[in-house]
Scaffold this motif. Structure first.
Motif, PDB file in Angstrom:
ATOM      1  N   UNK A   9      31.908  89.299  85.758  1.00  0.00           N
ATOM      2  CA  UNK A   9      32.555  90.260  85.145  1.00  0.00           C
ATOM      3  C   UNK A   9      33.906  90.566  86.009  1.00  0.00           C
ATOM      4  N   UNK A  10      34.970  91.029  85.044  1.00  0.00           N
ATOM      5  CA  UNK A  10      36.122  91.389  85.768  1.00  0.00           C
ATOM      6  C   UNK A  10      36.180  92.825  86.516  1.00  0.00           C
ATOM      7  N   UNK A  11      35.334  93.577  86.461  1.00  0.00           N
ATOM      8  CA  UNK A  11      35.228  94.861  86.915  1.00  0.00           C
ATOM      9  C   UNK A  11      33.629  95.157  86.923  1.00  0.00           C
ATOM     10  N   UNK A  12      33.414  96.220  87.998  1.00  0.00           N
ATOM     11  CA  UNK A  12      32.086  96.802  88.395  1.00  0.00           C
ATOM     12  C   UNK A  12      31.637  97.222  86.613  1.00  0.00           C
ATOM     13  N   UNK A  13      32.422  97.982  85.969  1.00  0.00           N
ATOM     14  CA  UNK A  13      32.062  98.731  84.979  1.00  0.00           C
ATOM     15  C   UNK A  13      32.318  97.913  83.613  1.00  0.00           C
ATOM     16  N   UNK A  14      32.669  96.528  83.700  1.00  0.00           N
ATOM     17  CA  UNK A  14      32.592  95.829  82.680  1.00  0.00           C
ATOM     18  C   UNK A  14      31.378  95.507  81.828  1.00  0.00           C
ATOM     19  N   UNK A  15      31.510  95.171  80.550  1.00  0.00           N
ATOM     20  CA  UNK A  15      30.680  94.965  79.585  1.00  0.00           C
ATOM     21  C   UNK A  15      30.703  93.488  78.850  1.00  0.00           C
ATOM     22  N   UNK A  16      29.438  93.005  78.769  1.00  0.00           N
ATOM     23  CA  UNK A  16      29.589  91.767  77.932  1.00  0.00           C
ATOM     24  C   UNK A  16      30.002  92.108  76.435  1.00  0.00           C
ATOM     25  N   UNK A  17      30.976  90.876  75.754  1.00  0.00           N
ATOM     26  CA  UNK A  17      31.028  90.928  74.359  1.00  0.00           C
ATOM     27  C   UNK A  17      29.907  90.941  73.657  1.00  0.00           C
ATOM     28  N   UNK A  18      29.966  91.606  72.363  1.00  0.00           N
ATOM     29  CA  UNK A  18      28.707  91.526  71.600  1.00  0.00           C
ATOM     30  C   UNK A  18      28.891  90.297  70.773  1.00  0.00           C
ATOM     31  N   UNK A  19      27.673  89.424  70.739  1.00  0.00           N
ATOM     32  CA  UNK A  19      27.923  88.062  70.185  1.00  0.00           C
ATOM     33  C   UNK A  19      28.165  87.847  68.817  1.00  0.00           C
ATOM     34  N   UNK A  20      27.882  88.716  67.887  1.00  0.00           N
ATOM     35  CA  UNK A  20      27.752  88.567  66.385  1.00  0.00           C
ATOM     36  C   UNK A  20      29.198  89.310  65.678  1.00  0.00           C
ATOM     37  N   UNK A  21      30.054  89.444  66.731  1.00  0.00           N
ATOM     38  CA  UNK A  21      31.431  89.934  66.167  1.00  0.00           C
ATOM     39  C   UNK A  21      32.209  88.350  65.710  1.00  0.00           C
ATOM     40  N   UNK A  22      32.818  88.468  64.821  1.00  0.00           N
ATOM     41  CA  UNK A  22      33.739  87.247  64.129  1.00  0.00           C
ATOM     42  C   UNK A  22      34.903  87.198  65.094  1.00  0.00           C
ATOM     43  N   UNK A  23      35.586  88.270  65.492  1.00  0.00           N
ATOM     44  CA  UNK A  23      36.814  88.152  66.072  1.00  0.00           C
ATOM     45  C   UNK A  23      37.073  89.184  67.317  1.00  0.00           C
ATOM     46  N   UNK A  24      37.827  88.846  68.144  1.00  0.00           N
ATOM     47  CA  UNK A  24      38.050  89.682  69.388  1.00  0.00           C
ATOM     48  C   UNK A  24      39.695  89.723  69.600  1.00  0.00           C
ATOM     49  N   UNK A  25      40.185  90.913  69.671  1.00  0.00           N
ATOM     50  CA  UNK A  25      41.616  91.332  70.170  1.00  0.00           C
ATOM     51  C   UNK A  25      41.467  91.821  71.504  1.00  0.00           C
ATOM     52  N   UNK A  26      41.663  91.060  72.604  1.00  0.00           N
ATOM     53  CA  UNK A  26      41.732  91.219  73.883  1.00  0.00           C
ATOM     54  C   UNK A  26      42.836  91.972  74.204  1.00  0.00           C
ATOM     55  N   UNK A  27      42.966  93.249  74.680  1.00  0.00           N
ATOM     56  CA  UNK A  27      44.261  93.875  74.757  1.00  0.00           C
ATOM     57  C   UNK A  27      44.521  94.347  76.342  1.00  0.00           C
ATOM     58  N   UNK A  28      45.649  94.551  76.631  1.00  0.00           N
ATOM     59  CA  UNK A  28      46.075  94.775  78.029  1.00  0.00           C
ATOM     60  C   UNK A  28      45.275  96.138  78.561  1.00  0.00           C
ATOM     61  N   UNK A  29      44.784  96.305  79.925  1.00  0.00           N
ATOM     62  CA  UNK A  29      44.122  97.398  80.357  1.00  0.00           C
ATOM     63  C   UNK A  29      42.830  97.021  81.051  1.00  0.00           C
ATOM     64  N   UNK A  30      42.504  98.049  81.704  1.00  0.00           N
ATOM     65  CA  UNK A  30      41.104  98.200  82.614  1.00  0.00           C
ATOM     66  C   UNK A  30      40.497  99.236  82.570  1.00  0.00           C
ATOM     67  N   UNK A  31      40.749 100.114  81.637  1.00  0.00           N
ATOM     68  CA  UNK A  31      40.044 101.549  81.572  1.00  0.00           C
ATOM     69  C   UNK A  31      39.407 101.650  80.013  1.00  0.00           C
ATOM     70  N   UNK A  32      38.367 102.388  80.045  1.00  0.00           N
ATOM     71  CA  UNK A  32      37.825 102.550  78.713  1.00  0.00           C
ATOM     72  C   UNK A  32      38.578 103.645  78.126  1.00  0.00           C
ATOM     73  N   UNK A  33      39.125 103.412  77.073  1.00  0.00           N
ATOM     74  CA  UNK A  33      39.804 104.198  76.216  1.00  0.00           C
ATOM     75  C   UNK A  33      41.401 103.544  75.961  1.00  0.00           C
TER      76      UNK A  33
END
Length: 257
Positions: free
Chosen positions: A120-144
């Protein structure tokens, strides 16, 4: 053009992902993921916390019987936060269970996304959901941090087609999600009876203000509420919005006539 990468999940599915890169145009980024527009877009925001087992089962039925089948029937894109929790988990599982083929796009801050077989990149990080087809990972390290990106992506992908945000339950970040949808003139359908932020905003539509953030959102005229128990009405309302041309497209058409 930035090149996407494959993310392979231990459970078997593979998703296409794009990492943050400076000076990358969002339109170009979405094209590189193979996502073409215009097409209807359904954005799912909120959470699934503080729910009874009975309420959670009703929500699961909402995804299985309404949201996933509707997206499939309209060949819509679905956009959410992409992590393996709450409504995002429900959306992914519903897509998998009904054997759907619609694109399911997770928009997640790179500093909070735990990738398969990585720490995990941070203590409050969360795994990605495995049934999504695409992910756009965006800059940032805060929820929101993902909220404005979700709104922008839905606007680009929908183009002249309909787009709608569905609000289910939700906490503090959900207020930001709704505000960003309102900022891009996107209708928001609140699932009343699903708890927390959804119920606060549903009550505000009836004049019962319990949060200072509610009036401005209500005054936008873009919010409406449908009861969790009325799945037929919810499906009807969402379909009506998603099959309409966008207000901008209608205005442009009128100016040419």
């Amino acid at each position: 053009m930035q090149h996407p990468v494959s993310i392979e999940f231990e459970s078997g599915p593979t998703a296409t992902a794009l990492y943050p890169q400076a000076n990358t145009d969002l339109n170009t980024a979405l094209e590189s993921l193979g996502l073409k527009s215009p097409r209807p877009v359904l954005v799912v925001v909120g959470g699934a916390s503080l729910l009874s087992d009975e309420a959670r089962e009703r929500l699961l039925s909402l995804f299985l019987d309404v949201l996933a089948p509707l997206a499939e029937s309209l060949n819509a894109c679905v956009v959410d936060g992409g992590t393996d929790a709450g409504v995002m988990q429900m959306m992914g599982r519903a897509r998998q269970q009904i054997g759907a083929t619609f694109p399911l796009i997770g928009v997640t801050s790179v500093g909070l996304a735990t990738l398969p077989n990585q720490a995990p990149p941070a203590k409050d990080a969360c795994p990605l959901e495995p049934h999504h087809t695409h992910f756009r990972l965006i800059p940032g390290s805060h929820w929101g941090d993902e909220s404005p990106w979700m709104a922008a992506i839905s606007s680009i992908l929908s183009g002249s087609s309909g787009a709608v945000t569905v609000l289910i339950n939700g906490g503090q970040i959900t207020w930001v999600d709704v505000a960003e949808s309102v900022a891009v003139k996107q209708p928001v359908v609140i699932v009343a009876g699903s708890g927390r932020t959804a119920d606060i905003l549903a009550a505000a539509l009836n004049g019962k203000i319990a949060d200072d953030r509610a009036p401005a959102l209500v005054e936008s005229g873009l919010l409406q509420a449908v009861d969790l128990e009325d799945s037929e009405k919810l499906s009807r309302v969402l379909k009506q919005i998603l099959t309409q041309r966008s207000p901008l497209a209608r205005k442009q058409k009128g100016s040419r006539s």
